[in-house]
Design a protein around this motif. Structure first.
Motif, PDB file in Angstrom:
ATOM      1  N   VAL A  58       0.978  -1.026   0.000  1.00 11.18           N
ATOM      2  CA  VAL A  58       0.007  -0.036   0.140  1.00 11.18           C
ATOM      3  C   VAL A  58       0.962   1.318   0.138  1.00 11.18           C
ATOM      4  O   VAL A  58       1.814   1.204   0.407  1.00 11.18           O
ATOM      5  N   GLU A  59       0.556   2.431  -0.786  1.00  7.43           N
ATOM      6  CA  GLU A  59       1.036   3.528  -0.630  1.00  7.43           C
ATOM      7  C   GLU A  59       0.906   4.584   0.427  1.00  7.43           C
ATOM      8  O   GLU A  59      -0.675   4.697   0.285  1.00  7.43           O
ATOM      9  N   ALA A  60       1.491   4.867   1.087  1.00  5.58           N
ATOM     10  CA  ALA A  60       1.000   6.074   2.090  1.00  5.58           C
ATOM     11  C   ALA A  60       0.904   7.328   1.462  1.00  5.58           C
ATOM     12  O   ALA A  60       1.793   7.940   0.720  1.00  5.58           O
ATOM     13  N   VAL A 116       6.365   4.564   1.013  1.00 10.88           N
ATOM     14  CA  VAL A 116       6.315   5.965   1.469  1.00 10.88           C
ATOM     15  C   VAL A 116       6.993   6.782   0.470  1.00 10.88           C
ATOM     16  O   VAL A 116       8.064   6.672  -0.038  1.00 10.88           O
ATOM     17  N   ASN A 117       6.251   8.051   0.359  1.00 13.56           N
ATOM     18  CA  ASN A 117       6.872   9.006  -0.572  1.00 13.56           C
ATOM     19  C   ASN A 117       7.894  10.003   0.236  1.00 13.56           C
ATOM     20  O   ASN A 117       7.556  10.553   1.401  1.00 13.56           O
ATOM     21  N   MET A 118       9.217  10.296  -0.347  1.00 11.61           N
ATOM     22  CA  MET A 118      10.078  11.166   0.342  1.00 11.61           C
ATOM     23  C   MET A 118      10.460  12.125  -0.751  1.00 11.61           C
ATOM     24  O   MET A 118      10.700  11.880  -1.793  1.00 11.61           O
ATOM     25  N   LEU A 149      10.497   2.824  -0.440  1.00 13.00           N
ATOM     26  CA  LEU A 149      10.485   4.529  -0.659  1.00 13.00           C
ATOM     27  C   LEU A 149      10.098   4.984  -2.072  1.00 13.00           C
ATOM     28  O   LEU A 149      10.520   4.073  -2.800  1.00 13.00           O
ATOM     29  N   GLU A 150       9.725   6.106  -2.225  1.00 15.38           N
ATOM     30  CA  GLU A 150       9.418   6.680  -3.403  1.00 15.38           C
ATOM     31  C   GLU A 150      10.149   7.839  -3.583  1.00 15.38           C
ATOM     32  O   GLU A 150       9.902   8.721  -2.637  1.00 15.38           O
ATOM     33  N   VAL A 151      10.587   8.229  -4.630  1.00  9.37           N
ATOM     34  CA  VAL A 151      11.227   9.659  -4.839  1.00  9.37           C
ATOM     35  C   VAL A 151      10.726   9.958  -6.307  1.00  9.37           C
ATOM     36  O   VAL A 151      10.513   9.008  -7.136  1.00  9.37           O
ATOM     37  N   LEU A 179      11.094   4.920  -8.557  1.00  5.88           N
ATOM     38  CA  LEU A 179      11.174   6.359  -9.074  1.00  5.88           C
ATOM     39  C   LEU A 179       9.770   6.636  -9.501  1.00  5.88           C
ATOM     40  O   LEU A 179       9.039   5.731 -10.302  1.00  5.88           O
ATOM     41  N   ASP A 180       9.108   7.632  -8.811  1.00  7.89           N
ATOM     42  CA  ASP A 180       7.693   7.840  -9.181  1.00  7.89           C
ATOM     43  C   ASP A 180       7.516   9.043 -10.111  1.00  7.89           C
ATOM     44  O   ASP A 180       8.232   9.691 -10.556  1.00  7.89           O
ATOM     45  N   ASP A 181       6.221   8.792 -10.817  1.00  6.09           N
ATOM     46  CA  ASP A 181       5.861   9.686 -11.800  1.00  6.09           C
ATOM     47  C   ASP A 181       6.801   9.579 -13.013  1.00  6.09           C
ATOM     48  O   ASP A 181       7.089  10.600 -13.823  1.00  6.09           O
ATOM     49  N   ILE A 200       9.950   1.283 -11.027  1.00  4.84           N
ATOM     50  CA  ILE A 200       9.486   2.324 -11.576  1.00  4.84           C
ATOM     51  C   ILE A 200       7.960   2.571 -11.532  1.00  4.84           C
ATOM     52  O   ILE A 200       7.378   1.757 -12.088  1.00  4.84           O
ATOM     53  N   LYS A 201       7.503   3.579 -11.368  1.00  3.71           N
ATOM     54  CA  LYS A 201       5.954   4.059 -11.319  1.00  3.71           C
ATOM     55  C   LYS A 201       5.818   4.802 -12.487  1.00  3.71           C
ATOM     56  O   LYS A 201       6.159   5.991 -12.549  1.00  3.71           O
ATOM     57  N   ILE A 202       5.052   4.220 -13.454  1.00  3.95           N
ATOM     58  CA  ILE A 202       4.753   4.912 -14.693  1.00  3.95           C
ATOM     59  C   ILE A 202       3.487   5.947 -14.375  1.00  3.95           C
ATOM     60  O   ILE A 202       2.635   5.629 -13.810  1.00  3.95           O
TER      61      ILE A 202
HETATM   62 MG    MG Z   1       4.064   7.852  -5.013  1.00  2.00          MG
END
Ligand code: MG
Ligand code: C2E
Ligand code: MG
Ligand code: MG
Length: 292
Positions: A58-60, A116-118, A149-151, A179-181, A200-202
């Motif tokens: 799950v993404e916070a 978790v997004n950082m 973690l996501e950045v 790697l987000d977005d 990698i998050k598209i």
């Molecule tokens: Mg994110």
């Protein structure tokens, strides 16, 4: 610029300010106050395997329960503090709260990964990895790979040397990065080679329009090719319908998150959601095209 930041930092500690200066540091002060008033909450959005139905993580996602304005999404407040030290304080709160929630879920018998997004400045703090190590040691039941973690791709590029090093060090702690977005930055092979992120998050903009816009479909295919070449996992964001999910599976993108699966929800709803979630009719038996 540095002078302004200095003043704002000063203001965080409630020092007397001239009215003009107080106005200048408005959002920073308000957010610092909101952190100590416990006005922030984390919502969680499931990331699932679109082919098997398995719950991956799950993404916070942060929300501000504002006393006057109601529940505010991050777009309403994160841009106001970007690059300011209070943003790093907020990241710190998010990480601590996600770890606490992870522990609660383990106690309830839900063994789940939390992503978790950082912000990039947070990752560039000289002691980020050491402090993360200490936090993980304080939560011994949070096993390897259970905190991710996501950045943002775009912000990772601001200081690619430092961020790559942090990503590599976190990997040795058993904390993988996404790697987000992805697709909204330079998205070059060279950068991907330098950034040792496991996932990698598209970006949702490409996914949203993939069914109607052949350019977005081409971008999606390109990103999937890059990810496969570098052996990175891919997650599609913004999976808004079963049609999107079907097409993604057929293209070989097996993981996704989006309103078509579940909206972000309060922590208290996750256990029941996970217990009730089934792969939708239209996805069962869906296959990657061109493979057996
Ligand atoms: Mg994110
Ligand atoms: P993100 O990390 O890319 O998170 C995904 C965003 O897309 C979330 O917006 C989510 O609610 C939204 N979303 C999910 N599925 C769909 C869908 O099917 N359609 C559409 N249209 N949107 C969907 P949210 O929660 O408003 O967050 C926006 C951004 O704010 C996040 O984008 C992330 O970059 C940032 N953010 C959120 N929480 C945190 C946090 O705790 N710390 C930091 N540093 N940044 C955060
Ligand atoms: Mg994203
Ligand atoms: Mg985003």
């Amino acid at each position: 610029r540095a002078k302004t930041l200095g003043k704002n930092r000063y203001a965080l500690f409630g020092e007397d300010l001239q009215p003009s200066e107080a106005r200048l540091s408005g959002p920073v002060d308000e957010i610092a106050r909101a952190i100590s008033n416990h006005e922030f909450v984390l919502y969680y959005q499931p990331i699932v395997n679109l082919q098997s139905g398995e719950l991956n993580s799950v993404e916070a996602l942060i929300r501000w329960q504002h006393p006057a304005r109601g529940l505010l999404p991050p777009a309403e407040f994160l841009p106001l503090i970007e690059g300011h030290p209070v943003a790093a304080s907020l990241d710190n709160w998010v990480l601590d709260e996600a770890l606490r929630q992870h522990q609660r879920w383990l106690d309830e018998g839900l063994d789940i990964s939390v992503s978790v997004n950082m912000s990039s400045p947070k990752l560039q703090e000289h002691d980020f990895v050491e402090r993360l190590r200490a936090k993980l040691q304080a939560n011994p039941r949070v096993g390897t790979g259970r905190i991710k973690l996501e950045v943002l791709e775009t912000s990772a590029l601001e200081d690619i040397g430092h961020v790559s090093q942090t990503i590599a060090e976190c990997a040795t702690l058993g904390v993988p990065f996404a790697l987000d977005d992805f697709g909204t930055g330079y998205s070059s092979l060279l950068y991907l080679k330098q950034l040792p992120a496991k996932r990698i998050k598209i970006d949702q903009s490409f996914v949203r329009d993939m069914l109607v816009d052949s350019d977005d479909l081409a971008i999606l295919e390109g990103v999937l090719g890059m990810a496969a070449a570098f052996k990175r996992e891919v997650i599609a964001e913004g999976v808004e319908s079963i049609e999107h999910a079907r097409m993604l599976v057929q293209m070989g993108c097996l993981m996704g998150q989006g309103y078509g699966i579940a909206r972000p929800m309060p922590a208290s709803q996750v256990l029941a959601w996970a217990a009730g979630w089934r792969l939708p009719e239209g996805l069962a038996g869906c296959r990657v095209l061109g493979r057996n």
